[in-house]
Design an enzyme around this catalytic site. Structure first.
Site, short mmCIF file in Angstrom:
data_model
loop_
_atom_site.label_atom_id
_atom_site.label_comp_id
_atom_site.label_asym_id
_atom_site.label_seq_id
_atom_site.Cartn_x
_atom_site.Cartn_y
_atom_site.Cartn_z
N ASP A 48 8.64 5.47 -1.02
CA ASP A 48 8.40 4.87 -2.22
C ASP A 48 9.04 5.61 -3.52
O ASP A 48 8.91 6.77 -3.71
CB ASP A 48 6.80 4.84 -2.42
N ASP A 189 1.90 -3.75 3.50
CA ASP A 189 2.07 -2.32 2.93
C ASP A 189 0.85 -2.42 1.96
O ASP A 189 0.93 -3.23 1.28
CB ASP A 189 3.30 -2.13 2.14
#
Length: 230
Positions: A48, A189
């Site tokens: 991320d 996610d």
């Protein structure tokens, strides 16, 4: 420098749920040790990247990807949660650092330019939708994607519960992908728990981005046997 096979997306198993490991949930002080621990189990490493503007967090950076790249041939998926003004430069930096797949957000006004830049680097391309963004927004891009990721929680914040719309949204995305004419992996996610993964799998998810569900498992091998059995 180790790299996966150029056509690694096609080589991913189709007969079981894939495991995408979020390195945000690894032990960041002992990252190499955690990488070694998950290597027998991880299909994809998930990185991320957040700039504190598009998403509230501040993570990760290209040198981290370069460090991981030097240690592993597991495919590295970089999820860019960044403002449109820096999107293209971030793509360049993470491509050079060793990413194999880079995902941009459909909410970026220059998302199309981002996909073009990813292709210019010869990498796989993905797109991510925030939980409040209609799935139909991805329709115009689907033929250019290798992965489509739907967030099931608010962007860039750990530990939230799964949004009630997540299953229906995955079903809608699966219908989009069915008409793409190529393999596009559908990813879930956010809100990934032992109680939610069966729902997400049933709704069409091909991979889930695992955080504490994997890194906090008392027996990782047993957790993976459970995941693969879904």
């Amino acid at each position: 420098m180790p790299r996966p096979h150029p056509d690694w997306i096609s080589a991913l198993p189709r007969s079981r749920l894939l495991a995408e490991y979020s390195m945000w949930s690894a032990n960041l002080i002992r990252l190499a040790d955690d990488l070694e621990r998950i290597t027998p189990h991880a299909d994809i490493l998930h990185i991320d990247v957040a700039d504190g503007h598009f998403a509230p967090a501040l993570l990760f950076f290209p040198d981290l990807v370069a460090g991981l790249r030097a240690l592993t041939a597991i495919p590295i998926h970089v999820h860019l949660m960044v403002d449109a003004a820096v999107l293209l430069s971030q793509i360049d930096q993470f491509a050079e650092a060793g990413a194999d797949l880079i995902s941009v957000h459909v909410e970026n006004a220059n998302a199309g330019d981002g996909l073009q830049r990813i292709a210019a680097h010869g990498l796989k391309a993905g797109m991510v939708l925030r939980v409040e963004t209609p799935v139909a927004k991805a329709a115009e891009w689907i033929s250019r994607l290798d992965m489509l990721t739907l967030l099931g929680t608010a962007i860039g914040v750990k530990g939230q519960g799964l949004d009630a719309t997540a299953g229906a949204r995955l079903g809608e995305a699966a219908a989009l992908i069915a008409g793409a004419g190529r393999r596009v992996i559908l990813a879930a996610d956010g809100g990934i728990r032992d109680t939610t993964v069966p729902l997400l799998r049933g709704a069409g998810a091909e991979t889930v981005v695992m955080g504490s569900l994997a890194f906090g498992a008392p027996d990782l091998a047993e957790r993976m046997r459970w995941l693969h059995g879904l």
